[in-house]
Design an enzyme around this catalytic site. Sequence first.
Site, PDB file in Angstrom:
ATOM      1  N   ASN A 445       0.831  -1.195   0.000  1.00  0.00           N
ATOM      2  CA  ASN A 445       0.000   0.000   0.000  1.00  0.00           C
ATOM      3  C   ASN A 445       0.875   1.258   0.000  1.00  0.00           C
ATOM      4  O   ASN A 445       2.103   1.187  -0.043  1.00  0.00           O
ATOM      5  CB  ASN A 445      -0.926  -0.002   1.216  1.00  0.00           C
ATOM      6  CG  ASN A 445      -0.166   0.253   2.509  1.00  0.00           C
ATOM      7  OD1 ASN A 445       0.911  -0.284   2.725  1.00  0.00           O
ATOM      8  ND2 ASN A 445      -0.727   1.077   3.375  1.00  0.00           N
ATOM      9  N   CYS A 447       1.827   3.421   2.196  1.00  0.00           N
ATOM     10  CA  CYS A 447       2.826   3.647   3.247  1.00  0.00           C
ATOM     11  C   CYS A 447       3.614   2.387   3.575  1.00  0.00           C
ATOM     12  O   CYS A 447       4.320   2.337   4.582  1.00  0.00           O
ATOM     13  CB  CYS A 447       2.154   4.210   4.496  1.00  0.00           C
ATOM     14  SG  CYS A 447       1.389   5.822   4.222  1.00  0.00           S
ATOM     15  N   GLU A 449       3.077  -0.506   4.813  1.00  0.00           N
ATOM     16  CA  GLU A 449       2.916  -1.363   5.979  1.00  0.00           C
ATOM     17  C   GLU A 449       1.837  -2.422   5.796  1.00  0.00           C
ATOM     18  O   GLU A 449       1.715  -3.333   6.616  1.00  0.00           O
ATOM     19  CB  GLU A 449       2.608  -0.508   7.221  1.00  0.00           C
ATOM     20  CG  GLU A 449       1.155  -0.149   7.443  1.00  0.00           C
ATOM     21  CD  GLU A 449       0.670   0.984   6.550  1.00  0.00           C
ATOM     22  OE1 GLU A 449      -0.458   1.470   6.750  1.00  0.00           O
ATOM     23  OE2 GLU A 449       1.400   1.390   5.639  1.00  0.00           O
TER      24      GLU A 449
END
Length: 760
Positions: A445, A447, A449
Amino acid sequence: MTEIQIVKRSGAREDFNFGKICAVIDRAVDGFSLDTSELKNKVLDFVKDGTTTQEISNFLMLTALSLTTVADPDWKNAAGRLKLFDLYKKIAQYRRTNKTRKPVYDYPAFLDFATENGIYSSRIKEVYSAEEIKQAAAFIRPELDLVYDYAGINLLIKRYLCEYDDTIVELPQDMFLSIALLIEQNADKSTRLQQVKDTYEKLADRKISLGTPLLMNLRRPNGNLSSCFITVMDDNRDSIFYVIDQISAISKFGGGVGCNISRVRCKGARIKGIKNSSGGVIPWIRIINDTAVAVNQQGKRKGAVTVSLDMWHLDIEDFLELRTENGDQRMKAYDIFPQVVIPDLFMKKVESNENWLLVDPHEVRSKYNCEIADLWGKEFEELYAQLYLDAQFGKLEMFKFVPAKELLKRIMKSQIETGMPYIAFKDTLNKYNPNKHDGLIVGTNLCTESHSNVRPTKFNNKRLEGEKIISEAYNGLVHVCNLVSINLANVQDDDELESICRTSVRILDNAIDFTQVPILEGSLHNRRYRTIGVGAMGLADYLARRDIPYIASADYVDDLFEKMALYNIRASIDLAKEKGAFEAYPGSDWDKGLIFGRRQLEFNVSKYKNQWNGIFADLKKYGIRNSQISAIAPNTSSSLIQGCTASVLPIYSKFFVETHGKGSIPNCPPYIRDKFWFYQENKNINQKIIIDVMSRINKWIDTGISIELMYNLNRNIRARDIYDTIMDAWKKDIKTLYYTRTIQKDGSSAEKSECVSCAG
């Protein structure tokens, strides 16, 4: 001083009463050891005849902020209270004008007002009786409004509290109670209000931070609740434009998007047998870029998309230049966050200083009847070896050999210049994927994570309907994940931590049942995997409170996150006992008795061996509710509301001032006055130490961590240091590397742009 008159919010004039101002200041500093004489003297000098009460309020806030120091950090909290008092005044003025409720907190009256005027959906009043709402209103603790510092309450007001007629009409505890009521709406009625109280208290007391979509949208009509989405583009026009439409739909409802584009043929590839027909991936990325800008995140900011490309793709060199300033501007996409997906084999070839083969996925598909983008591990290495040999003997039309080390250097160069690309280690992602029986992870995704299995929506059986040709779509999956973060700064002991973990898992699992995902493939993913992401923030504060320097925290952190893993997994198993396991459970690693890729025997070395044995026994008996449970987001903005340090990284600086158009806001961690020497600044830490601490956390996280690396050029950082850090991350099974931040020799650093959705 009766000769001075001030102008009230209503427009009326009255004599200036210094005693009233002193009372407000004293209320703002109540509980803090602060000398208020300077602030009181300054306000005396400030007030002139005709000064408005709003001007006085603003002056008090800004002056309190200016008094903030490491020795007196509580001035920023006093400024936060002054901002809150100003909000109270504005809402009271609105109520008097519009003849709505008068007390500061009268939740039933506010709920009536919010529902009748379309501020809230009608769901709370449909699900709960008037008596239940009255009982829930008694849970509200108005004193919890006073916990915010200026940056926190300012962000809460600016981004999250509901407006009507361009006026904030919702107060913080209204918001938290409404969210708690909605999150627990499907609970058994015999225990529902008890769970509402539990959820409300942990949200309001800043033990749990919700992902932005949950915090912003849950009580609003038709709001998306999910933070993270990942889609994948197939190599045909139907799929390409379908995915672009998916991105626009997700962005419209405030989600951040990851899009893997590795299946799309390279520049110069054949289309319908005609050579040099394809423009490659860059033109499509530019359209994605413009879509993200055009369809913004609910007017709050432009859409945010990370586009990932596998390292073997022939367009990778152009891809690495997407955000650099040099070169052909027609090949740039400055609003895209590029991400490279790297197999183990590439890293091995970097180490051995060998050439790396770049190929066209369309040619591989055509000649080998194989989708190279779907392969990882041994299967990928076997195909790659064949391609490498065939390229050497001229059996491939589209290929290029490039020194692997030179490609990694180009990645590093781009990271120093632009902070990107992000790195996703594909084999590591899939090795620890608990659902490898059911697909593969192609990227992460926005970011980095959160990730799980995705697959492109396929199109076939074109049929005529009226005068339009309709393509029937099927079988696609788009990753969806809801996020919360546990605020470790406010955790007192292990018993409380266990309770917070249990509530966090329940909150996220509940949200899956009533969220309206903006795309069908996301709803299918939710049902199949029930992916959630319980994360953490405030680790630096947690350590400082316990007198543990960050650089010496690896063993302590290892233990902490093992306990959190135990608590989270136990909570999900208990939910499975009550509600059933996730749909794709049969054949998963969980079903095979594997947790974090390890069998029960491997947990015998843990001091929590008995707890793990209980986990494995109940897993075999009941299954587990959520296929993936933990993910640590960057939460840079939401940590301001929580009054703690962001994520699980060290602090950026012990004290710094954030400057923006409306002024400067001082920032320092919550326990800085008493624990100054136990806070260590990231910019002064060798990043290999950060990787070591992250690897300890990573052992207990079943998806990923937003790992931001920071290179301080004032510390004689060399290219070799960056190279060694990346290699170390790969060898220690780190799954992804997020943003790369560089501290320049003049002390400045590039501003980091971040998705609002993943910030929670």
